[in-house]
Enzyme design. Structure first.
Site, PDB file in Angstrom:
ATOM      1  N   ARG A 208       0.713  -5.038  -5.076  1.00 16.05           N
ATOM      2  CA  ARG A 208       0.815  -6.217  -4.205  1.00 16.05           C
ATOM      3  C   ARG A 208       0.977  -7.383  -5.176  1.00 16.05           C
ATOM      4  NH1 ARG A 208      -0.710  -4.094   0.743  1.00 16.05           N
ATOM      5  NH2 ARG A 208      -2.432  -2.616   0.759  1.00 16.05           N
TER       6      ARG A 208
ATOM      7  N   ASP B 223       5.001  -4.929   6.152  1.00 18.40           N
ATOM      8  CA  ASP B 223       5.491  -6.274   6.487  1.00 18.40           C
ATOM      9  C   ASP B 223       5.437  -7.245   5.320  1.00 18.40           C
ATOM     10  OD1 ASP B 223       2.742  -6.387   6.582  1.00 18.40           O
ATOM     11  OD2 ASP B 223       2.645  -7.659   8.358  1.00 18.40           O
TER      12      ASP B 223
ATOM     13  N   ASP C 117       2.439  -0.296  12.052  1.00 23.62           N
ATOM     14  CA  ASP C 117       2.355  -1.592  12.740  1.00 23.62           C
ATOM     15  C   ASP C 117       3.656  -2.394  12.685  1.00 23.62           C
ATOM     16  OD1 ASP C 117       2.266  -1.995  10.035  1.00 23.62           O
ATOM     17  OD2 ASP C 117       0.629  -3.442  10.080  1.00 23.62           O
TER      18      ASP C 117
ATOM     19  N   ASP D 278      -0.104   2.281   8.555  1.00 22.71           N
ATOM     20  CA  ASP D 278      -0.618   1.518   9.699  1.00 22.71           C
ATOM     21  C   ASP D 278       0.228   1.646  10.968  1.00 22.71           C
ATOM     22  OD1 ASP D 278      -2.560   0.643   7.951  1.00 22.71           O
ATOM     23  OD2 ASP D 278      -1.494  -1.207   7.457  1.00 22.71           O
TER      24      ASP D 278
ATOM     25  N   ARG E 288      -5.350  -1.787   9.229  1.00 24.37           N
ATOM     26  CA  ARG E 288      -5.298  -3.253   9.060  1.00 24.37           C
ATOM     27  C   ARG E 288      -5.583  -3.947  10.389  1.00 24.37           C
ATOM     28  NH1 ARG E 288      -3.440  -6.194   4.603  1.00 24.37           N
ATOM     29  NH2 ARG E 288      -2.522  -4.359   3.682  1.00 24.37           N
TER      30      ARG E 288
ATOM     31  N   GLY F 293       0.828  -1.216   0.000  1.00 28.77           N
ATOM     32  CA  GLY F 293       0.000   0.000   0.000  1.00 28.77           C
ATOM     33  C   GLY F 293       0.856   1.257   0.000  1.00 28.77           C
TER      34      GLY F 293
ATOM     35  N   THR G  51       4.287   2.653   5.622  1.00 24.33           N
ATOM     36  CA  THR G  51       2.888   2.212   5.699  1.00 24.33           C
ATOM     37  C   THR G  51       2.147   3.147   6.643  1.00 24.33           C
ATOM     38  OG1 THR G  51       1.385   0.537   6.613  1.00 24.33           O
ATOM     39  CG2 THR G  51       3.648   0.467   7.411  1.00 24.33           C
TER      40      THR G  51
HETATM   41  O1  F6P Z   1      -1.577  -1.265   4.808  1.00 21.68           O
HETATM   42  C1  F6P Z   1      -2.154  -0.066   4.402  1.00 21.68           C
HETATM   43  C2  F6P Z   1      -3.627  -0.248   4.195  1.00 21.68           C
HETATM   44  O2  F6P Z   1      -4.185   0.981   3.774  1.00 21.68           O
HETATM   45  C3  F6P Z   1      -4.407  -0.805   5.395  1.00 21.68           C
HETATM   46  O3  F6P Z   1      -4.672   0.189   6.347  1.00 21.68           O
HETATM   47  C4  F6P Z   1      -5.633  -1.372   4.726  1.00 21.68           C
HETATM   48  O4  F6P Z   1      -6.168  -2.415   5.505  1.00 21.68           O
HETATM   49  C5  F6P Z   1      -5.084  -1.894   3.419  1.00 21.68           C
HETATM   50  O5  F6P Z   1      -3.862  -1.207   3.179  1.00 21.68           O
HETATM   51  C6  F6P Z   1      -5.980  -1.701   2.240  1.00 21.68           C
HETATM   52  O6  F6P Z   1      -5.395  -2.343   1.159  1.00 21.68           O
HETATM   53  P1  F6P Z   1      -5.816  -2.132  -0.348  1.00 21.68           P
HETATM   54  O7  F6P Z   1      -5.320  -0.789  -0.796  1.00 21.68           O
HETATM   55  O8  F6P Z   1      -5.154  -3.243  -1.083  1.00 21.68           O
HETATM   56  O9  F6P Z   1      -7.314  -2.171  -0.390  1.00 21.68           O
END
Ligand code: F6P
Length: 335
Positions: free
Chosen positions: A86, A117, A144, A142, A186, A25, A140
């Protein structure tokens, strides 16, 4: 006063060319980190290959040389100029072998991965299976990752969510409604907790604590008795049922008009705040120096004002807890 003249960093690893990518992300401040990698490298006389689309681009060999002028006017921009993805292919040994071959063919002596991660898992496998030196930079929203007080993008995401909460409070108070607002994170509650305290929320739900919904229903009822007009409840997306579940329970348990708002990807965009730009600048520089020092398989992070190295595996295996003091404080301040 003596003039400060930056000195060159020793290069015992003999690195001449590094590669940099963003992965997973996107997060505001990633461009500032790319810029720091490119400009630190230029200062040290190293070349930089910019890999596009993260690991999915790497296994296809999508990379080209980027220099200091290519990163001009990017420090203030959200998103990532290198694009991100991803990658499913990277989960296969063939995908990783192909990426490693492209790095070797391009004379790359080390790879800097800016991401979370999942991206660090990918970097770790590349190092283990193919001996390519890798350094992780925590990028990120998050926050985390174990091994750094903050991750790049976190500060901006909190500001963005807080701005939305302030606006929702205006309309919520005018209608005397309960607003249940879901923020990202997340499986972690860092964004939720900061936003709840800074936004003066009545309650906050985080995955790190399984608070009974009945308590919250009582708190909301009491707040009406105390004369409060409208209430804000913050829910981290990782809480089972999310904001919709909490909102439905509050509406059913209190009979008060309740609205649910899911902030979503808006939290990932926008101009990075200064704290993210500064963190990204320092960590981008530190990543280049780690490779030059012959270090590999670690994430560069900042603890207090120190730059530290943490083995990539620990960044996801060790849990970074939320600030428990702040959590206790949040409960008191909604009296
Ligand atoms: O890891 C960053 C994040 O924005 C999280 O907060 C969220 O759960 C996820 O990515 C959303 O992922 P995507 O952009 O693939 O929907």
């Amino acid at each position: 006063m003596t003039e400060f003249i930056p000195t060159r960093h020793p290069n015992p690893a003999g690195i001449q060319r590094v590669a940099v990518m963003t992965s997973g992300g996107d997060a505001p401040g990633m461009n500032a980190a790319i810029r720091a990698v490119v400009r630190t490298s230029a200062f040290e006389g190293l070349e930089v290959m910019g890999v596009r689309r993260g690991f999915s681009g790497l296994h296809r060999g999508e990379m080209k040389l980027i220099g200091p002028r290519d990163v001009a006017n990017t420090i203030q921009r959200g998103g990532t100029i290198l694009l991100t993805a991803r990658s499913a292919t990277w989960r296969t040994p063939e995908g990783r072998a192909s990426g490693a071959q492209h790095l070797r063919d391009n004379g790359v002596g080390g790879l800097i991965v800016i991401g979370g991660d999942g991206s660090f898992h990918g970097a770790h496998l590349l190092e283990q299976e193919h001996g390519i030196p890798v350094i992780g930079v925590p990028g990120t929203i998050d926050n985390d990752l174990y091994g750094t007080d903050h991750t790049i993008g976190y500060f901006t995401a909190v500001e963005t969510a807080l701005d939305a909460v302030d606006k929702l409070r205006d309309t919520g108070a005018s209608h005397e409604r309960i607003f249940v607002i879901e923020v990202m994170g997340r499986h972690a509650g860092h964004i939720a907790l900061d936003v709840a305290v800074a936004g003066g929320a009545e309650e906050v739900f985080i995955p790190e604590d399984d608070k009974p919904i009945g308590d919250v229903i009582q708190i909301v009822k009491d707040s009406v008795k105390k004369g409060k007009t409208g209430s804000i409840v913050i829910v981290a997306e990782g809480v089972p049922g999310g904001a919709q579940g909490v909102g439905d329970a509050i509406q059913a348990g209190t009979g008060l008009e309740t609205r649910v708002s899911i902030l979503g990807h808006i939290q990932r965009g926008g101009t990075p705040v200064s704290s993210d730009r500064i963190l990204a600048s320092r960590l981008g520089e530190a990543a280049v120096y780690a490779l030059m020092d012959g270090v590999s398989g670690v994430m560069v992070g900042r603890r207090g004002s120190n730059i530290i190295h943490t083995p990539l595996i620990e960044t996801w295996e060790k849990r970074k807890d939320v600030n428990r003091d702040l959590y206790r404080c949040a409960k008191k301040l909604s009296v």
